[in-house]
Design an enzyme around this catalytic site. Structure first.
Site, PDB file in Angstrom:
ATOM      1  N   ASP A  60     -88.642 -13.658 -13.034  1.00 40.90           N
ATOM      2  CA  ASP A  60     -89.127 -12.701 -14.071  1.00 40.90           C
ATOM      3  C   ASP A  60     -89.158 -12.967 -15.469  1.00 40.90           C
ATOM      4  OD1 ASP A  60     -90.868 -10.314 -14.435  1.00 40.90           O
ATOM      5  OD2 ASP A  60     -89.547  -8.931 -13.823  1.00 40.90           O
TER       6      ASP A  60
ATOM      7  N   GLU B 203     -91.852 -15.831 -19.501  1.00 42.64           N
ATOM      8  CA  GLU B 203     -93.012 -16.359 -20.360  1.00 42.64           C
ATOM      9  C   GLU B 203     -92.649 -16.977 -21.761  1.00 42.64           C
ATOM     10  OE1 GLU B 203     -93.528 -13.127 -18.104  1.00 42.64           O
ATOM     11  OE2 GLU B 203     -92.378 -12.720 -19.912  1.00 42.64           O
TER      12      GLU B 203
ATOM     13  N   ASP C  85     -97.695  -6.487 -14.320  1.00 39.34           N
ATOM     14  CA  ASP C  85     -97.547  -5.101 -14.615  1.00 39.34           C
ATOM     15  C   ASP C  85     -98.692  -4.511 -14.516  1.00 39.34           C
ATOM     16  OD1 ASP C  85     -94.895  -5.851 -14.460  1.00 39.34           O
ATOM     17  OD2 ASP C  85     -94.570  -4.918 -16.336  1.00 39.34           O
TER      18      ASP C  85
END
Ligand SMILES: *[C@@H]1O[C@H](CO)[C@@H](O)[C@H](O)[C@H]1NC(C)=O
Ligand SMILES: *[C@@H]1O[C@H](CO)[C@@H](O)[C@H](O)[C@H]1NC(C)=O
Ligand SMILES: *[C@@H]1O[C@H](CO)[C@@H](O)[C@H](O)[C@H]1NC(C)=O
Ligand SMILES: *[C@@H]1O[C@H](CO)[C@@H](O)[C@H](O)[C@H]1NC(C)=O
Length: 962
Positions: free
Chosen positions: A468, A471, A641
C-alpha cells in the site's frame, strides 16, 4: 487563518470526546505529537489545462529540421536541429537524435533524444525493460532498405518543421501523424501532437476512475497519486499506453511511450497531445489489427502477467479496523458459521505495532496467539495477507524502546534510504510517523527488503502481501521530519480519530474501557470524516501565487515547480502534496521527479524477488497499489479507495477492463465500497458483481459499518449463490489466468473487445465478458428487480444460454434486452460455441480442487464448440507438470484431448450439452451407453465418474450423441 482556527477547534472536540467517554488516565498516556497541518499542503498550482492565458506550445513553437537522414538495417537515423528556441515550459534542446527501428512485423519504435544527455533522464533498461528486437533472420540482417518489408507499419517523415507519420501498410490509413505540428523538446517539456480521425475511440492512459473511453476534452494526467478515486483524475498507477480502435477501417493499434516521466495527455476532437515533463521520446507502435492482437502485442512486450497461486482466485475478506486478533478470529469463524467460503483473511495496518512495517502490536495482535491463529488458519487451507506500507519508520533516538526498530537501522546502516539533495536522510511521514523510503534503484534495497520479509515471516507466516501507499504517498510536503525525529511517533493531523484513539499498550481485556474507546471511534471518525478533513479545510486557502514558483531553470530545471503545471488530482495540484517530493534523491543521483511513476513497480519487483528467495519456486501473491507498464509480471492490483455507492460499483468494470489492457489483469475493486457506509442492497449487488472479477475482495475503511457478507441475511444468500458459481468456474478462471500468462489477453473483456466491428458496442461498460465464453450483466442501480444488456452477435448468428437454467435465449443482436434480476440474482450467460470446464465448489480452494470435474458444452448454431482446460499444481513458478486439455464438439461428438503430465485424479462427473434440438436416441462415452436426460434444448449426462476413475482427463475421451 480562519481555517487554522477551525482545525484547532476540531481537535479540541476530538480530545473532548475522548475525555467524556474514556478513562482519563488512559488518555493522558497517549499524547501524540501531530504533524502541523500546514505541512500537509504545498503551493497552490494553476493547472495548465485550466489556465486560459497559458501559451499553447503547439501554436508558437518552431519545431525542428531533420537532416543527415541515413538508413540502417532496421530503419533510419537522423539529426533534428532546432529552428528557433521559444523556451515556453523549459529550455529547448538544440540538437536531437532520431532513430526509427522496425522491431518486428507488428512493432515500430521511434526514439528521439538530445545528443547532449547531460541532465537528461534516460530510463535504464534494467529498471523498465526496453522492448527487445525480434530475432533478425539472415536475410533481414542484410536488408538496407528503409521499409522493413514485412512490417504492417510504415514510417514516413517531412524534414522541414519535422513531422512523422505512421501508417498501416495493408490499408494505407494513417495511424499517427505529427505532421504540421511542431515537435517541442525542452528540459522540462516534451510535446508530440498527433492528429486523430473524427469520432475516434481512444482507450487506455491510466490509471483513472471513470468510463473506458477518453472522449474529446479528456485530460489524462499520468502522475502516481495517492488520492481516493477522484473521477477522471490521476491515481496510484501509471500506464502510458493507448489503444486507438477504429470503426471505419475495423482496426485497432496501440501506442506506448516508454517513459517514467510525469505526463499529461489532452484528447481533442481530432487530436491527441502528449506531454512529458522530462526524459526522452521512446514510442512504440503496435499494429494490432484487432484489439486482441494489440493487447497481446503490448503486454507481451512489456512483460506477461505472472501466474498467481490458484488460491488467489478464492474469496478474500479484509478491512481497515479489524482492531484485534480476537475480532479477526471472530470474522473467520463467522464465515464458517454462515457457510460463506472464505479463502483469505486480510488485515490492514491495525495489526502493526504503532503502524511500523514488520511488527505486530503486542496487545492487539499478541505474537504467540497470532502464530496459533495462523497455524489453525493454514490447517484449514485458508490464508492470511497483511497490508504493508512503503515507508520505514524512523525511530526516535532519544527513546530506547522506540529506537529498538531494526528494520530502520539495518536500512540506514546499508545506506539504502532515499536522500535529500544534500545527501541527508529524506524524512516524510506515513502512518507510524516520520518515515524514510528504500531506494529501489539501488540493488541493496532488494536484498534489504528480502531480509526484512524473511525475518518477519518467522514471526508472522503470511501468505502474500498488500503493498500500500507505494505511489509513494507521504502525509507532509517535503522532508518534514528532518531535524524532528525526536518528535516521533507523530500522527498526521487529519488521521481519522479512530486511528488516533488507540493508545500504545492499551489493555483490551478492560472491557469497559475498550467499548468506550470503541464508541468514541465512531463518534470522532464521523467528526473527521473525509468531507471535513484538514485537507478539504485547507484546500481553499492555499493561495500562494504560482508565478513566483514555476520559473524556468536550466539543467534539470525547476523540478519542484515545473513551468508546466499538470492537473494533479490533489486539492492544491502541487506535485509534493501527499507525495514524496520531487527533489528526493536516489543514490545514483536520480531525482524523484524523473522516476516517481515507477516507484511502486520497482518496489513490487523487489518484494517479488524477496518472496521467491524466501519460498523458492512458490508464486508470490502480491496485490500492489501503484503499478506501471510491466507490473503484471509481479503483482495483481485493486482499484484503490472507492466509495460505497452505485457509480463506484459501476466503474469497477471499466477499471477491470483497463487494467487488463495494461497487462495487470489480476484486478478487483473493494467490493461493497471502501469509503462511506455501504448498505444491504448495494453490498448484495456488489458481492455478486465482484464474484466475477479476477481478484475478489471485500474491504472497507475504519469507522464504517461492518460489511462482511454475513452481516445481512440477503447479502449472505446472494454471496453464497455467486461465490458458488465462481468456485464452480475455478477451472475456467485458472485457464484464463494461464492464457493471460502466455498471451497477455485479459480475463475481463469489454463487448467492444470481443466484437470489435460493431460500433454500437463502442462504449458499453456496464456488462463484460469473462474470457470468450461468459457474459455478465450486473445490476448497477438501486431499487430495481431487472437489468438491461445487449447480447452481441454477428448477423444474429451468435446464440446465448442462461447459465443457471441452461436454456437457450432468444436474444436479438443490437437490442437492449431486459433481464429479470431480483436481489440475489446476477444474470450470467454463456456464449454458444464454447466449452467451459467446471468443478464442484467446496468451502476452500483446496477442497474445491478435490471435487469432480464437469463440462458445459454450449453449442453454437452449427452445433460446434471449443474449449480448453489448463491445470498444474497451482503454486510452482517453474511448473514441472501441467495439463492442457483441448476440448472440441462438432457433428454430435465431443472430444477431449489431454496433453501433458499433470494428473488431476478427480473424476468427471457430468457433461451438460446446450443447444440440442431433439432428445438424442443414445449417448455414448467412449462407445459405452451412459445415463442422460433431456430438457428443452439441454442434454444432461450424469454418472461419468465410473468411466473416469483414474482422473477426468487422464485419457482422451469421446462423447457421442445422436
Ligand atoms: C483508569 O485506568 C488506569 C490505568 O489502567 C487505572 O489505574 C485506573 O484505576 C482507571 N480509573 C478508573 C476510574 O477506572
Ligand atoms: C544517434 O543515435 C544512434 C543510435 O543510438 C547512434 O548510433 C548515433 O551515434 C547517434 N548520433 C549522434 C549524432 O549522437
Ligand atoms: C552538454 O550540456 C551541458 C549542460 O547542459 C554542458 O555543460 C556541456 O558543455 C554540454 N556538452 C557539449 C558537448 O556540448
Ligand atoms: C462523426 O460523427 C458525427 C455525428 O454522428 C457525424 O456527423 C460525422 O459524419 C462523423 N464523422 C466521421 C468522419 O465519421
Amino acid at each position: 487563518m480562519v481555517d487554522v482556527l477551525t482545525i484547532v477547534f476540531a481537535f479540541f472536540l476530538i480530545y473532548g470526546a475522548f475525555a467524556s467517554n474514556t478513562n482519563a488516565t488512559a488518555i493522558s498516556t497517549f499524547t501524540y505529537n501531530t504533524i502541523p497541518p500546514y505541512e500537509a499542503f504545498g503551493v497552490k498550482q494553476l493547472p495548465n489545462v485550466y489556465n486560459k492565458s497559458a501559451v499553447d506550445a503547439n501554436e508558437v513553437a518552431h519545431g525542428y529540421t531533420l537532416v543527415n537522414v541515413s538508413s540502417t538495417n532496421r530503419g533510419l537515423t537522423g539529426i533534428l536541429k532546432l529552428r528557433g528556441a521559444t523556451n515556453i515550459y523549459g529550455y529547448d534542446f538544440e540538437i536531437l537524435n532520431l532513430t526509427v527501428e522496425y522491431q518486428s512485423c507488428k512493432r515500430l519504435n521511434v526514439h528521439i533524444e538530445p545528443t547532449n544527455l547531460t541532465d537528461v533522464y534516460v530510463l535504464p533498461d534494467n529498471l523498465v525493460p526496453k522492448p527487445k528486437l525480434e530475432q533478425e533472420s539472415k536475410e533481414e540482417s542484410s536488408r538496407t532498405t528503409l521499409n522493413f518489408a514485412d512490417s504492417d507499419l510504415v514510417f514516413d517523415y517531412i524534414e522541414e518543421n519535422f513531422g512523422f507519420e505512421i501508417s498501416r501498410a495493408s490499408t494505407g490509413e494513417v495511424l499517427f501523424s505529427t505532421v504540421g505540428n511542431p515537435l517541442v523538446f525542452s528540459n522540462q517539456f516534451i510535446q508530440l501532437n498527433t492528429s486523430l480521425p473524427q469520432n475516434h475511440t481512444i482507450k487506455g492512459l491510466g490509471e483513472t476512475f471513470g468510463g473506458s473511453i477518453n472522449e474529446p476534452g479528456s485530460v489524462r494526467t499520468l502522475y502516481a497519486n495517492g488520492a481516493s478515486d477522484p473521477i477522471n483524475g490521476n491515481l496510484y498507477s501509471v500506464h502510458p499506453v493507448y489503444y486507438d480502435q477504429r470503426y471505419d477501417s475495423n482496426t485497432t493499434h496501440a501506442v506506448y511511450w516508454r517513459s517514467s516521466a510525469i505526463q499529461e495527455v489532452v484528447i481533442g476532437e481530432e487530436s491527441l497531445t502528449w506531454r512529458a515533463l522530462s526524459g526522452i521520446i521512446d514510442l512504440y507502435f503496435f499494429s494490432g489489427p484487432i484489439p486482441k492482437d494489440a493487447v497481446s502485442q503490448y503486454v507481451t512486450t512489456i512483460g506477461l502477467p505472472c501466474m498467481q497461486p490458484y488460491w488467489a482466485l478464492g474469496y478474500h475478506q479484509s478491512r481497515w479496523g479489524y482492531a484485534t486478533l480476537k475480532e479477526l478470529k471472530t470474522v473467520v469463524e463467522n464465515f464458517k458459521k454462515f457457510d460463506i467460503p472464505l479463502e483469505t483473511i486480510w488485515t490492514d495496518i491495525d495489526y502493526m505495532d504503532n503502524y511500523k512495517d514488520y511488527t505486530t502490536d503486542p496487545v492487539r495482535y499478541p505474537a504467540a496467539e497470532f502464530k496459533d491463529f495462523l497455524l489453525e488458519l493454514h490447517n484449514n487451507s485458508q490464508h492470511y495477507v497483511p497490508n504493508m506500507d512503503a515507508g520505514i519508520y524512523v525511530p526516535n533516538p532519544n527513546n530506547a524502546t522506540d529506537n529498538d526498530y531494526p528494520p530502520f537501522h539495518q536500512g540506514n546502516d546499508s545506506d539504502i534510504f532515499i536522500m535529500n539533495p544534500d545527501g541527508s536522510l529524506y524524512i516524510g511521514a506515513m502512518w507510524p510517523g516520520y518515515t524514510a523510503w528504500p531506494d529501489y534503484i539501488k540493488n541493496e534495497s532488494t536484498t534489504y527488503i528480502g531480509n526484512q520479509l524473511a525475518a518477519w515471516y518467522e514471526e508472522v507466516a503470511f501468505d502474500g502481501l498488500m503493498t500500500d501507499e507505494n505511489e509513494i504517498s507521504s502525509f507532509c510536503v517535503g522532508s518534514c521530519g528532518s531535524g524532528k525525529i525526536s518528535d516521533n511517533p507523530v500522527r498526521r493531523a487529519s488521521t481519522p480519530a479512530a486511528e488516533q484513539a488507540f493508545p500504545l499498550g492499551f489493555n483490551v481485556t478492560n472491557a469497559t474501557e475498550y467499548s468506550a474507546i470503541n464508541a468514541s471511534y465512531y463518534a470522532t471518525a464521523k467528526l473527521l470524516s473525509p468531507s471535513s478533513t484538514v485537507s478539504s479545510l485547507l484546500s481553499s486557502s492555499a493561495t500562494t501565487s504560482l508565478d513566483g514558483h514555476n520559473t524556468l531553470k536550466p539543467g534539470k530545471g525547476n523540478i519542484n515547480y515545473p513551468p508546466y503545471a499538470i492537473n494533479n488530482a490533489q486539492s492544491d495540484h502541487d506535485l509534493a502534496t501527499h507525495a514524496v517530493a520531487m527533489n528526493a534523491t536516489h543514490h545514483d543521483g536520480t531525482v524523484m521527479y524523473d522516476v516517481r511513476n515507477i516507484y511502486g513497480f520497482l518496489q513490487n519487483k523487489a518484494i517479488y524477488r524477496g518472496l521467491v528467495e524466501l519460498h523458492p519456486n512458490k508464486r508470490p501473491f502480491i496485490i500492489g497499489r501503484s503499478t506501471f507498464a510491466g507490473s503484471g509480471k509481479y503483482v495483481g492490483t485493486w482499484g484503490g479507495d472507492n466509495v460505497a455507492n452505485y457509480f463506484s460499483m459501476y466503474f469497477s468494470i471499466p477499471q477491470a477492463i483497463a487494467f487488463g489492457s495494461f497487462g495487470v489483469p489480476f484486478f478487483g475493486a473493494d467490493v461493497c465500497g471502501y469509503g462511506e457506509n455501504t448498505d444491504m442492497e448495494l453490498c448484495s449487488r456488489w458481492m455478486q458483481l465482484g464474484s466475477f472479477l479476477p481478484f475478489f475482495r471485500n474491504h472497507n475503511e475504519i469507522g464504517r459499518i461492518s460489511q462482511e457478507p454475513y452481516v445481512w441475511e440477503a447479502v449472505a444468500n446472494a454471496s453464497r449463490a455467486s461465490i458458488g458459481v465462481r468456485y464452480s468456474l475455478l477451472p475456467y478462471y485458472y485457464t484464463l489466468m494461464h492464457e493471460a500468462h502466455v498471451t497477455g489477453l485479459p480475463y475481463i473483456r469489454s463487448l467492444s473487445f470481443q466484437f470489435p466491428y460493431d460500433k454500437l458496442l463502442r462504449g458499453i461498460d456496464n456488462q463484460f465478458f469473462v474470457g470468450d465464453a461468459l457474459i455478465v450483466t450486473p445490476v448497477l442501480e438501486p431499487g430495481v428487480n431487472y437489468t438491461k444488456g445487449v447480447f452481441p452477435g454477428v448477423d444474429n448468428t451468435t446464440v446465448y444460454y442462461d447459465f443457471y437454467t441452461r436454456s437457450r435465449m432468444n436474444f436479438t443482436a443490437g437490442t437492449n434486452e431486459t433481464l429479470a434480476a431480483s436481489l440475489g440474482h446476477i444474470p450470467l450467460h454463456i456464449r454458444g460455441g464454447y466449452i467451459i470446464p467446471t468443478q464442484k465448489p467446496g468451502y476452500t480452494i483446496a477442497e474445491s480442487r478435490l471435487n469432480p470435474f464437469q463440462l458445459i458444452v454450449a453449442l453454437d448454431r452449427h452445433g460446434s464448440a471449443l474449449g480448453r482446460l489448463y491445470l498444474d499444481d497451482g503454486e510452482s513458478i517453474d511448473v514441472d507438470k501441467s495439463l492442457m486439455v483441448k476440448l472440441a464438439a462438432n457433428d454430435n461428438k465431443l472430444v477431449a484431448i489431454p496433453v501433458g503430465e499433470y494428473n488431476a485424479s478427480q473424476p468427471l462427473d457430468t457433461i451438460t450439452i446446450l443447444g440440442i434440438e431433439a432428445k438424442p436416441n443414445s449417448v455414448k462415452f467412449n462407445g459405452a451407453s451412459v445415463d442422460y436426460t433431456f430438457n428443452g434444448t439441454t442434454v444432461f449426462i450424469t454418472r461419468l465418474d465410473k468411466f473416469t476413475q483414474s482422473g477426468a482427463f487422464a485419457k482422451r475421451f469421446e462423447v457421442e450423441w445422436d
